[in-house]
Write an enzyme that holds these catalytic residues in place. Structure first.
Site, short mmCIF file in Angstrom:
data_model
loop_
_atom_site.label_atom_id
_atom_site.label_comp_id
_atom_site.label_asym_id
_atom_site.label_seq_id
_atom_site.Cartn_x
_atom_site.Cartn_y
_atom_site.Cartn_z
N GLU A 42 9.48 -8.46 2.90
CA GLU A 42 10.44 -8.19 1.83
C GLU A 42 11.74 -8.93 2.08
O GLU A 42 12.08 -9.19 3.20
CB GLU A 42 10.71 -6.70 1.75
N GLY B 73 13.11 0.45 3.76
CA GLY B 73 12.20 1.43 4.34
C GLY B 73 10.82 1.36 3.71
O GLY B 73 10.51 0.44 2.95
N ILE B 74 10.00 2.37 4.04
CA ILE B 74 8.65 2.38 3.48
C ILE B 74 8.70 3.03 2.11
O ILE B 74 8.49 4.22 1.95
CB ILE B 74 7.68 3.13 4.42
N HIS B 75 8.99 2.22 1.11
CA HIS B 75 8.99 2.73 -0.26
C HIS B 75 7.59 2.48 -0.84
O HIS B 75 6.65 2.18 -0.11
CB HIS B 75 10.10 2.08 -1.07
N ALA B 76 7.46 2.62 -2.15
CA ALA B 76 6.13 2.59 -2.75
C ALA B 76 5.33 1.32 -2.43
O ALA B 76 4.14 1.40 -2.12
CB ALA B 76 6.26 2.79 -4.26
#
Lengths: 93, 588
Positions: free
Chosen positions: A93, A19-22
């Site tokens: 990623e 997901g949209i992590h840091a």
């Protein structure tokens, strides 16, 4: 449908596993910061300032989330496209 | 010196499997928690803001230095530090703190502490565990700035000069990146869970880690001898001699087994008495084919196709579907790729299509039922599948079949797809093997009839168990009743496999049940032909199969069928295969 509004926003899906992590949020914010006016990320009626990592993170976009990216000025089209491209490549990623 | 201390076992969360024995090395920054709050005079506000800005600049410089010093092998983890660098100046953080100092006229430490707490609170509402644990990123940034404001010197992990086990309250990515790998045998932390950064790094490096121990840093002292069992999620402090000997052996065995497994994962899964089983992988995206191959998978037993249909305005066109299916088929060739047709359900709204509110979505308009209501869309998917079948070993799998009519109707649509492809002049393969998911109890009960109509069965245990036992796994009140070893489930699986064998068709299994190694003696005894699972589970399942004899498992099954409860069956498995299983479990 309002074509003008449509032109200034694009919808995509979060495909990277985590997901949209840091890290992805930071990449979005870095690109969005170059825009001349507001860039917003929307999810189910909530919205975040795309130049703030924290704001993006607080939207909680996990894998499979549909998000809409919106710019306020046609000149920021390259910003929009660059960010959407990142989403589509799963943030490499 | 050690005579007055007792052996102590601390229980935590398994962050990364493996065992290590060594001396503790504590990394901590005590004192940072005690933050004073005080008011500042209007004249001093500007100075206070500057003090904060200086602390941030210093923190950023330190971080930049750290990034430069990250060892080559951890370079890809340094990206998180680059993110932290940006977080320092984030307007929701940096800007907010400065505003708070100015408006409330309070000291920088307090403004920092409060803003950090508020930001972290925001993350608490997030349900996704990985994203939720990103609150830690904010915390690390805040800690570094706080350290500069109050003047605390951070412990420098880069200075460790002996092989140690790191004990920390919470290891920040910056700290973990500075670690000299060859000096660290394992990690122990008070905080953190399986999705935490420490856990991810430990798993990448394949060293044991136990997290979430709450108070390890207050119990363990520097240079204490400790044992870390990352597989069981326990830490033993002041181990007695016998414990040390036992774990030393376990550690050696573990290392040996891990090496064995890796070497042998590509070899076929053949039982002691020489029967080969096909162990395949479940995938959702073409990219995952690599993982299946790397883990020694014998093909794709379940290719979920929902992804291309989700969250878009129109159904995907044939070419888009074909490209993906063809890619997977070609990559896997000559091994089989089992494409399951669209299996949408209540959780997965597709196309933003307003699915009518259903009181029981699990019993509602889903999977094959949905597709048969959209024959045009269904035909498109079949055209793509039949075309891809010209480029590899493709099979098709129909989900949620409850009776023969659905199969008849679907086969008609497949025929139409083939005819239209013939007319359009595309290369295609109509001789594709067609199978059905056995996940609705009605299909299991008439498996002998359905076997005449299809080429194979694939048992989807997750739904089959849910429907058979009438258990909604998502409902906490009843989830404890969900058990794959319920006698009814075992009988049903056996009935399906027997029905298939009578009609000479194969039966696969692609639910979670297939990946749990303690189920293997039963499944092998029943005579299942192939199993499909998450790619990472393939090596341990293959390894387990090599330790079991099919003829023995058949005798074992007879005993299993006499059991009247799942608990009794589990006991029987442990009594009979306990030793083999423990050995197997240690490398998962």
């Amino acid at each position: 449908m309002n074509t003008l509004k449509n032109d200034l926003s694009r919808t995509t899906t979060v495909i990277n596993e985590l997901g949209i992590h840091a890290r992805p949020a930071a990449r979005i914010a870095a690109i969005a910061s170059a825009a001349r006016s507001d860039v917003r990320l929307r999810k189910n009626g909530e919205q975040a300032d795309a130049t703030s990592i924290i704001d993006i993170l607080s939207l909680a976009c996990f894998k499979g989330t549909v998000v809409t990216l919106e710019i306020s000025h046609p000149e920021d089209m390259p910003v929009l496209n660059k960010i959407i491209d990142l989403f589509e490549r799963g943030f490499e990623e | 010196m050690q005579s007055d201390v007792r052996e102590m076992i601390l229980k935590g969360i398994s962050g990364s499997p493996g065992i290590c024995i060594g001396k503790a090395y504590l990394v901590d920054k005590e004192g940072v928690d005690v933050i004073e709050k005080y008011s500042i005079s209007p004249e001093a506000v500007r100075k206070e803001v500057d003090r904060f800005k200086t602390a941030v600049t210093k923190a950023r410089n330190e971080l930049e230095d750290t990034i430069k010093r990250v060892p080559e092998e951890l370079r890809h983890h340094a990206a998180i530090l680059e993110t932290h660098l940006l977080l320092h100046k984030d307007k929701m953080f940096y800007g907010k703190i400065i505003d708070m100092i100015k408006i409330r006229m309070i000291n920088a430490e307090w403004a920092l502490k409060e803003t950090t707490a508020q930001t972290k609170a925001m993350f608490n509402d997030i349900s996704d565990p990985y994203l939720k644990s990103r609150a830690a990123d904010i915390e690390h940034v805040a800690e570094r700035i706080m350290g500069n404001l109050v003047g605390i010197k951070a412990v420098n992990i880069a200075g460790i000069d002996k092989r140690v086990i790191l004990v920390a309250h919470n290891l920040s990515p910056a700290q973990t990146s500075q670690i000299q790998l060859e000096k660290v045998m394992g990690f122990i932390t008070d905080r953190g869970g399986r999705a935490s950064h420490t856990s991810i790094i430990a798993r990448t490096l394949e060293i044991p880690a136990v997290l979430g121990l709450d108070n390890a840093t207050s119990i363990i002292k520097n240079d204490n001898i400790i044992i870390v069992d990352g597989t069981a999620g326990i830490v033993i402090v002041h181990p007695e001699e016998e414990t040390l000997i036992r774990y030393d052996e376990l550690a050696k065995k573990y290392a040996q087994r891990k090496a064995d497994i890796l070497r042998t994962s590509v070899r076929p899964a053949e039982s002691i008495d020489g029967q080969a089983f096909s162990i395949m992988g479940n995938i959702e995206l073409p990219e995952e084919v690599v993982a299946v191959k790397d883990h020694g998978g014998d093909g794709i037993g379940l290719y979920r196709t929902e992804f291309l249909y989700m969250n878009r305005d129109t159904f995907p066109d044939e070419q888009e579907l074909f490209n993906q299916y063809k890619e997977v088929a070609e990559l896997m060739y000559p091994q089989p790729v089992t494409i399951r047709t669209l299996d949408v359900n209540g959780d997965k709204a597709i196309l933003g299509m307003e699915t009518p509110d259903e009181a029981n979505p699990a019993l509602g308009l889903r999977a094959i039922r949905f597709c048969l209501q959209k024959p045009g869309m269904f035909k498109t998917q079949f055209r793509a599948i039949l075309r891809a079948a010209a480029f590899g070993n493709v099979r098709v799998l129909l989900p949620m079949i409850s009776g023969s009519e659905e199969i008849h109707e679907t086969l008609k649509i497949i025929d139409q797809a083939a005819e239209s492809l013939e007319k359009d002049g595309f290369p295609y393969n109509r001789n594709i093997k067609t199978g059905i998911m056995i996940e609705v109890p009605s299909a299991a009960i008439i498996a002998d009839q359905l076997a005449d109509m299809v080429d194979f069965f694939s048992i989807g245990t997750n739904d089959l168990v849910q429907y058979t036992l009438a258990i909604d796994r998502g409902n906490r009140q009843v989830a404890y009743l969900y058990n794959t070893l319920h006698p009814a489930v075992i009988r049903m699986i056996k009935f399906v496999v027997d029905a298939g064998k009578k009609k000479q068709i194969k039966t696969f299994m692609c639910g979670e049940m297939a990946a749990e190694i303690f189920n293997l003696p039963i499944l092998m005894g029943i005579g299942i032909d192939a199993l499909s699972m998450a790619p990472q589970s393939i090596p341990s399942v293959k390894n387990m199969i090599r330790k079991i004899s099919v003829s023995e498992s058949r005798l074992f099954l007879k005993e299993v069928l006499k059991q009247t409860s799942a608990a009794d069956t589990m006991q029987l498995i442990t009594d009979t295969y306990g030793k083999t299983l423990t050995n197997g479990i240690y490398h998962t």
